[in-house]
Scaffold this motif. Structure first.
Motif, short mmCIF file in Angstrom:
data_model
loop_
_atom_site.label_atom_id
_atom_site.label_comp_id
_atom_site.label_asym_id
_atom_site.label_seq_id
_atom_site.Cartn_x
_atom_site.Cartn_y
_atom_site.Cartn_z
N PRO A 25 -0.51 4.73 0.30
CA PRO A 25 -1.58 5.72 0.31
C PRO A 25 -1.02 7.14 0.35
O PRO A 25 0.13 7.34 0.76
N ALA B 119 -5.01 1.62 5.17
CA ALA B 119 -4.80 1.15 3.80
C ALA B 119 -4.40 -0.33 3.81
O ALA B 119 -4.92 -1.13 3.03
N VAL B 120 -3.49 -0.69 4.71
CA VAL B 120 -3.05 -2.10 4.75
C VAL B 120 -4.14 -2.99 5.34
O VAL B 120 -4.38 -4.10 4.86
N LEU C 251 -6.57 -3.88 2.63
CA LEU C 251 -6.05 -4.87 1.67
C LEU C 251 -6.03 -6.26 2.29
O LEU C 251 -6.38 -7.26 1.64
N ALA D 143 0.86 -1.19 0.00
CA ALA D 143 0.00 0.00 0.00
C ALA D 143 0.90 1.23 0.00
O ALA D 143 1.91 1.26 0.69
#
Ligand code: ITT
Length: 231
Positions: free
Chosen positions: A41, A58-59, A62, A39
């Motif tokens: 971002p 973000a992680v 995912l 990621a």
């Protein structure tokens, strides 16, 4: 239950220090790449804390998507996953707090750190010793297994030196002078740095919060079990 911490960072210097700080044998640490996600971002927050949570979210998203799709590259049996992140930087008083949250991007993300430090020292040529105070700051963000968000701050005080000294650490360490050691943070050992660093302090505070969260979960389970008994 095993604990897995996925660290939302692509910075190898950070991950090396994080691995040395998290010593619990029941806790495995994976970088986001080792966990099979990447990621990057937009770190568009206005504080270390905001940016740390942007990276962690973000992680986390995912990992959740891969888990739902059954495409995670590691075994999650009997494992609780926590995502953590570190947003950090160097805050120099004589420069009004610069480079601060822009420390990695200062003069260009891929610019050599010797050059970045030389430019900062040039800007500070006429700043007297007693006004060269600075601090490294780290915000450690975390998303616990229940989806709750947490963030803590740590700082390490020092002074901007007039030269570059030492090979340890990473980034701006070679010109960050620690008066109590008479050395820069690139001249002390990793163990010494982790004991006093912004990252060490924030990470240990976050691990303490995580333990408190685990204990409250166990307490809630016991209460539920007791109430179940009562019925
Ligand atoms: P990630 O976002 O992938 O974690 P990054 O290097 O881009 O990696 P940051 O945005 O948090 O991370 O920027 C932190 C920068 O601050 C880092 O690249 C260094 O330049 C500096 N920095 C932070 N902690 C440091 C430390 O312990 N020693 C030296 N420099 C440090």
């Amino acid at each position: 239950m095993k604990q897995l911490i996925i660290f939302a960072t692509g910075n190898k210097g950070k991950i090396r220090e994080i691995r040395d700080i998290i010593t619990d044998p029941n806790t495995e640490v994976l970088s986001m790449r080792e966990a099979g996600v990447s990621a990057d971002p937009d770190e568009n927050g206005t504080s270390f804390e905001e940016n740390a949570l942007i990276k962690a979210r973000a992680v986390y998203d995912l990992i959740r998507q891969k888990k739902e799709a059954g495409t995670l590259c590691f075994d999650t049996t009997d494992t609780q996953i926590t995502v953590m992140s570190d947003d950090s930087g160097l805050v120099i008083d004589a420069l009004g707090g610069e480079p601060g949250i822009y420390s990695a991007r200062y003069l260009g993300y891929d610019t050599d750190y010797n050059y970045k430090m030389e430019q900062i020292m040039k800007r500070m040529e006429n700043v007297p010793d007693k006004e060269r105070t600075a601090r490294f700051v780290a915000a450690v963000g975390a998303i616990f297994p229940d989806g709750s968000e947490h963030v803590v701050l740590g700082a390490m005080e020092g002074v901007i030196a007039r030269g570059i000294y030492g090979q340890n650490g990473f980034g701006y360490d070679p010109f960050f002078y620690l008066p109590e050691y008479g050395k820069t943070s690139a001249e002390i050992t990793e163990e010494e740095k982790n004991a006093i660093s912004h990252r060490g302090k924030a990470l240990r505070a976050m691990l303490a919060q995580f333990e408190a969260w685990q204990r409250s979960g166990e307490a809630a389970q016991k209460t539920a079990a007791a109430c179940g008994d009562y019925k």
